[in-house]
Write an enzyme that holds these catalytic residues in place. Structure first.
Site, PDB file in Angstrom:
ATOM      1  N   ASN A 188       0.883  -1.167   0.000  1.00  0.00           N
ATOM      2  CA  ASN A 188       0.000   0.000   0.000  1.00  0.00           C
ATOM      3  C   ASN A 188       0.919   1.214   0.000  1.00  0.00           C
ATOM      4  O   ASN A 188       1.590   1.492   0.999  1.00  0.00           O
ATOM      5  CB  ASN A 188      -0.902  -0.003   1.231  1.00  0.00           C
ATOM      6  CG  ASN A 188      -1.768   1.238   1.337  1.00  0.00           C
ATOM      7  OD1 ASN A 188      -1.611   2.197   0.585  1.00  0.00           O
ATOM      8  ND2 ASN A 188      -2.680   1.233   2.286  1.00  0.00           N
ATOM      9  N   ARG A 215       0.450   4.218   0.330  1.00  0.00           N
ATOM     10  CA  ARG A 215       0.146   5.294   1.286  1.00  0.00           C
ATOM     11  C   ARG A 215       0.715   4.996   2.674  1.00  0.00           C
ATOM     12  O   ARG A 215       0.620   5.834   3.573  1.00  0.00           O
ATOM     13  CB  ARG A 215      -1.360   5.498   1.361  1.00  0.00           C
ATOM     14  CG  ARG A 215      -1.922   5.966   0.015  1.00  0.00           C
ATOM     15  CD  ARG A 215      -3.402   6.126   0.047  1.00  0.00           C
ATOM     16  NE  ARG A 215      -3.738   7.335   0.783  1.00  0.00           N
ATOM     17  CZ  ARG A 215      -4.958   7.677   1.121  1.00  0.00           C
ATOM     18  NH1 ARG A 215      -5.971   6.894   0.817  1.00  0.00           N
ATOM     19  NH2 ARG A 215      -5.184   8.776   1.788  1.00  0.00           N
ATOM     20  N   CYS A 216       1.293   3.823   2.850  1.00  0.00           N
ATOM     21  CA  CYS A 216       1.823   3.393   4.153  1.00  0.00           C
ATOM     22  C   CYS A 216       3.346   3.498   4.160  1.00  0.00           C
ATOM     23  O   CYS A 216       4.022   2.924   3.301  1.00  0.00           O
ATOM     24  CB  CYS A 216       1.387   1.942   4.412  1.00  0.00           C
ATOM     25  SG  CYS A 216       2.185   1.175   5.827  1.00  0.00           S
ATOM     26  N   SER A 217       3.896   4.208   5.140  1.00  0.00           N
ATOM     27  CA  SER A 217       5.349   4.392   5.192  1.00  0.00           C
ATOM     28  C   SER A 217       6.089   3.070   5.410  1.00  0.00           C
ATOM     29  O   SER A 217       7.157   2.850   4.831  1.00  0.00           O
ATOM     30  CB  SER A 217       5.732   5.396   6.280  1.00  0.00           C
ATOM     31  OG  SER A 217       5.378   4.913   7.562  1.00  0.00           O
ATOM     32  N   ARG A 261       6.186   1.364   2.100  1.00  0.00           N
ATOM     33  CA  ARG A 261       7.183   2.000   1.227  1.00  0.00           C
ATOM     34  C   ARG A 261       8.594   1.609   1.655  1.00  0.00           C
ATOM     35  O   ARG A 261       9.456   1.368   0.810  1.00  0.00           O
ATOM     36  CB  ARG A 261       7.012   3.520   1.233  1.00  0.00           C
ATOM     37  CG  ARG A 261       5.746   3.982   0.537  1.00  0.00           C
ATOM     38  CD  ARG A 261       5.724   5.487   0.287  1.00  0.00           C
ATOM     39  NE  ARG A 261       5.945   6.280   1.488  1.00  0.00           N
ATOM     40  CZ  ARG A 261       4.986   6.700   2.312  1.00  0.00           C
ATOM     41  NH1 ARG A 261       3.725   6.393   2.079  1.00  0.00           N
ATOM     42  NH2 ARG A 261       5.280   7.435   3.360  1.00  0.00           N
TER      43      ARG A 261
END
Length: 113
Positions: A7, A9-11, A14
């Site tokens: 995802n 949007r998730c640090s 990433r």
């Protein structure tokens, strides 16, 4: 082939992706919010992780708190909730052959590369 259920949007997700990119190994990115796994796939992931379905749930999500928290749910109920609301699935999940980890903390990913 290594897979990452990701995802963007998730640090943490990433960070997991970055670890895979730096490893130099080939991998597949599965954007599980758009390409939701089937019930069979999700059960397979849970088996590879060697956890119970509840351990794959993001329990701080509003969806969980409002609809499922403190209810007597079976494993099948929990899997159905994750399929209906894939945002509940913990991330990132990295699979390499018959090994899998949830990349929290992201350093766990290196243990299966």
């Amino acid at each position: 082939m290594i897979k990452i259920y990701h995802n963007n949007r998730c640090s943490k997700s990433r960070n997991g992706l970055e670890i895979l990119e730096k490893s130099g190994k080939d991998f597949e990115i599965i954007k599980y919010l758009d390409d939701v796994p089937s019930a069979k796939e999700l059960k397979g992931i849970i088996n590879l992780l060697e956890i119970k379905p509840i351990d794959l749930v993001r329990k701080n999500e509003a969806i969980w708190k409002e609809n499922f928290k403190n209810k007597d749910l079976t494993d099948a109920d929990i899997i159905a909730a994750m399929l209906k609301y894939p945002k509940l699935i913990e991330r990132p999940i990295i699979i390499n052959g018959n090994k899998a980890v949830i990349g929290r903390p992201p350093e766990l990913i290196s243990s299966i590369l």
